[in-house]
Design a protein around this motif. Structure first.
Motif, short mmCIF file in Angstrom:
data_model
loop_
_atom_site.label_atom_id
_atom_site.label_comp_id
_atom_site.label_asym_id
_atom_site.label_seq_id
_atom_site.Cartn_x
_atom_site.Cartn_y
_atom_site.Cartn_z
N ALA A 36 0.83 -1.21 0.00
CA ALA A 36 0.00 0.00 0.00
C ALA A 36 0.86 1.26 0.00
O ALA A 36 2.06 1.21 0.25
CB ALA A 36 -0.92 0.01 1.22
N VAL A 37 0.19 2.36 -0.27
CA VAL A 37 0.78 3.69 -0.13
C VAL A 37 -0.12 4.44 0.84
O VAL A 37 -1.34 4.45 0.68
CB VAL A 37 0.86 4.42 -1.48
N LEU A 38 0.47 5.03 1.86
CA LEU A 38 -0.29 5.81 2.83
C LEU A 38 -0.23 7.28 2.43
O LEU A 38 0.80 7.77 1.96
CB LEU A 38 0.30 5.64 4.23
N VAL A 39 -1.33 7.99 2.63
CA VAL A 39 -1.42 9.41 2.31
C VAL A 39 -1.95 10.12 3.54
O VAL A 39 -2.90 9.67 4.17
CB VAL A 39 -2.37 9.65 1.11
N ARG A 40 -1.31 11.27 3.89
CA ARG A 40 -1.78 12.04 5.04
C ARG A 40 -1.66 13.54 4.74
O ARG A 40 -0.94 13.96 3.83
CB ARG A 40 -1.01 11.70 6.30
N ASP A 41 -2.34 14.34 5.54
CA ASP A 41 -2.27 15.79 5.46
C ASP A 41 -1.02 16.23 6.20
O ASP A 41 -0.84 15.92 7.38
CB ASP A 41 -3.51 16.38 6.12
N SER A 42 -0.13 16.97 5.53
CA SER A 42 1.13 17.37 6.15
C SER A 42 0.92 18.31 7.34
O SER A 42 1.77 18.40 8.21
CB SER A 42 2.05 18.03 5.13
N LYS A 43 -0.22 19.00 7.37
CA LYS A 43 -0.49 19.90 8.49
C LYS A 43 -1.02 19.15 9.71
O LYS A 43 -1.03 19.69 10.81
CB LYS A 43 -1.51 20.97 8.07
N ARG A 44 -1.46 17.91 9.51
CA ARG A 44 -2.00 17.10 10.60
C ARG A 44 -1.38 15.70 10.55
O ARG A 44 -2.07 14.71 10.30
CB ARG A 44 -3.51 17.00 10.47
#
Length: 67
Positions: A36-44
């Motif tokens: 998988a590839v994980l994606v997140r908000d850089s501000k959170r």
């Protein structure tokens, strides 16, 4: 029912978009984990993450890149 698997990902594994200006705008970070590839908000960074299968991610990147 969906089961969410928590991935222990070191901070240095996350990559920020090369288009990020660093001016506090909207930005995503991604990290590769097995399958998988994980994606997140850089501000959170401690917030929710999207877990995207590698085939789906490859297809998405291909569409964005125009391939």
């Amino acid at each position: 029912m969906s089961v969410r698997i928590a991935h222990a990902v070191p901070e240095d594994a996350w990559r920020k978009s090369s288009y990020s200006t660093g001016g506090g705008g909207e930005c995503l970070e991604v990290a590769a984990v097995p399958g998988a590839v994980l994606v997140r908000d850089s501000k959170r960074p401690q917030g929710e993450q999207l877990d995207i299968g590698t085939e789906a991610w490859t297809g998405f990147v291909g569409l964005v890149a125009g391939r």
